[in-house]
Design a protein around this motif. Structure first.
Motif, PDB file in Angstrom:
ATOM      1  N   UNK A  16     -26.908  -1.648  21.813  1.00 17.12           N
ATOM      2  CA  UNK A  16     -28.130  -2.043  22.536  1.00 17.12           C
ATOM      3  C   UNK A  16     -29.314  -1.180  22.122  1.00 17.12           C
ATOM      4  N   UNK A  17     -30.496  -1.740  22.257  1.00 18.94           N
ATOM      5  CA  UNK A  17     -31.719  -0.986  22.007  1.00 18.94           C
ATOM      6  C   UNK A  17     -32.042  -0.157  23.250  1.00 18.94           C
ATOM      7  N   UNK A  38     -24.795   8.713  31.632  1.00 19.24           N
ATOM      8  CA  UNK A  38     -23.691   9.557  31.179  1.00 19.24           C
ATOM      9  C   UNK A  38     -23.079   9.000  29.889  1.00 19.24           C
ATOM     10  N   UNK A  39     -23.092   7.681  29.759  1.00 16.52           N
ATOM     11  CA  UNK A  39     -22.537   7.062  28.560  1.00 16.52           C
ATOM     12  C   UNK A  39     -23.558   6.998  27.423  1.00 16.52           C
ATOM     13  N   UNK A  40     -24.759   6.510  27.721  1.00 19.66           N
ATOM     14  CA  UNK A  40     -25.774   6.340  26.674  1.00 19.66           C
ATOM     15  C   UNK A  40     -26.467   7.652  26.324  1.00 19.66           C
ATOM     16  N   UNK A  41     -26.563   8.574  27.294  1.00 22.10           N
ATOM     17  CA  UNK A  41     -27.283   9.822  27.063  1.00 22.10           C
ATOM     18  C   UNK A  41     -26.408  11.004  26.729  1.00 22.10           C
ATOM     19  N   UNK A 173     -19.126  -1.689  28.199  1.00 24.49           N
ATOM     20  CA  UNK A 173     -19.429  -0.278  28.464  1.00 24.49           C
ATOM     21  C   UNK A 173     -19.431   0.605  27.223  1.00 24.49           C
ATOM     22  N   UNK A 174     -18.532   0.349  26.291  1.00 27.84           N
ATOM     23  CA  UNK A 174     -18.456   1.185  25.085  1.00 27.84           C
ATOM     24  C   UNK A 174     -19.723   1.067  24.236  1.00 27.84           C
ATOM     25  N   UNK A 178     -21.819   3.756  21.789  1.00 25.22           N
ATOM     26  CA  UNK A 178     -22.345   3.457  20.456  1.00 25.22           C
ATOM     27  C   UNK A 178     -23.833   3.830  20.378  1.00 25.22           C
ATOM     28  N   UNK A 179     -24.562   3.562  21.452  1.00 25.09           N
ATOM     29  CA  UNK A 179     -25.992   3.893  21.481  1.00 25.09           C
ATOM     30  C   UNK A 179     -26.192   5.393  21.307  1.00 25.09           C
ATOM     31  N   UNK A 180     -25.419   6.185  22.037  1.00 27.17           N
ATOM     32  CA  UNK A 180     -25.523   7.643  21.928  1.00 27.17           C
ATOM     33  C   UNK A 180     -25.267   8.096  20.498  1.00 27.17           C
TER      34      UNK A 180
END
Length: 251
Positions: A16-17, A38-41, A173-174, A178-180
């Motif tokens: 995702x963007x 917590x997941x993206x950051x 959710x994963x 990937x974004x991080x």
């Protein structure tokens, strides 16, 4: 043009963007908004984010020690928090926490007071921690799991309009993990550091999944190979033989 990545490499369309991540956060159920950051950051797996507890944040570092058990929602489950993937009981990893992640954690605690949870760890020792994401409603189970969380994630995707042509959620959710990883690599953070923060079993896993997303590597390879093997321009020499030298005219 890039070479085709390995079949198990992440597809850029699965990432995702930043505007999409923010949209997902906006439409996520209030209690679970923090899981998005917590997941993206911080790159936590969803099972690790759901196991987040008081003591995980240490100044500007998140210490990831447990993940949620797939049976944590059941009344008879004793080991609700289990060792990390590829790790033994007692092992952990530290992940840098950006200031905004720390602020979001503080904001979550202000609204959702942590709940004491007593559990038995993999070594059989009884532990008690204060968890952030225990259900607040009766009848919703003891703890959320990756499966029960997926319902809230899909619901947020649909509410945010993040769906494909068939109306199904574009992401899972994963995708936030990937974004991080992709954001860190695109900014030039060494892949071995990203691998350590993600908690991969080996750096090979990280390279196989994300190696094709390192832009500097592609450009560096092109430049090096061009310099080493590209056509060498022919230097046009002046007619030096016809010019007089300091020793007099040419013979």
């Amino acid at each position: 043009m890039k070479n085709a990545p390995a079949s198990h490499a992440v597809d850029e369309d699965e990432i995702p963007t930043l505007p999409e991540v923010r949209l997902l956060h906006e439409h996520m159920s209030p209690q679970y908004k923090l899981t998005v950051w917590l997941q993206a950051g911080a790159g936590l797996r969803v099972s690790e984010a759901l196991a987040f507890h008081a003591g995980c944040l240490r100044d500007d570092v998140i210490r990831v020690r447990w993940q949620i058990s797939s049976k944590a929602h059941r009344e008879d489950c004793k080991t609700r928090l289990v060792p990390l993937k590829h790790r033994e009981e007692g092992e952990y990893r530290d992940v840098p926490a950006a200031p905004f992640v720390c602020e979001e954690i503080d904001a979550h605690v202000e609204q959702w007071e942590p709940i004491p949870l007593t559990f038995r760890n993999a070594a059989g020792k009884t532990r008690q921690v204060e968890v952030y994401f225990a259900p607040r409603e009766r009848g919703k189970g003891i703890m959320p799991t990756a499966n029960t969380y997926s319902y809230h994630f899909r619901k947020a995707c649909k509410a945010a309009g993040l769906v494909d042509a068939e109306g199904k959620p574009k992401y899972h959710p994963h995708s936030l993990r990937h974004f991080f990883a992709s954001t860190a690599l695109a900014a030039g953070i060494p892949i071995h550091e990203v691998s350590r923060w993600l908690g991969h079993k080996s750096i090979k896993t990280t390279v196989d999944i994300y190696g094709h997303l390192v832009p500097e590597a592609w450009d560096r390879c092109r430049a090096i190979m061009q310099k080493a093997m590209g056509p060498v321009p022919v230097e046009v020499q002046s007619d030096a033989s016809e010019e007089p030298s300091e020793y007099g005219p040419a013979a």
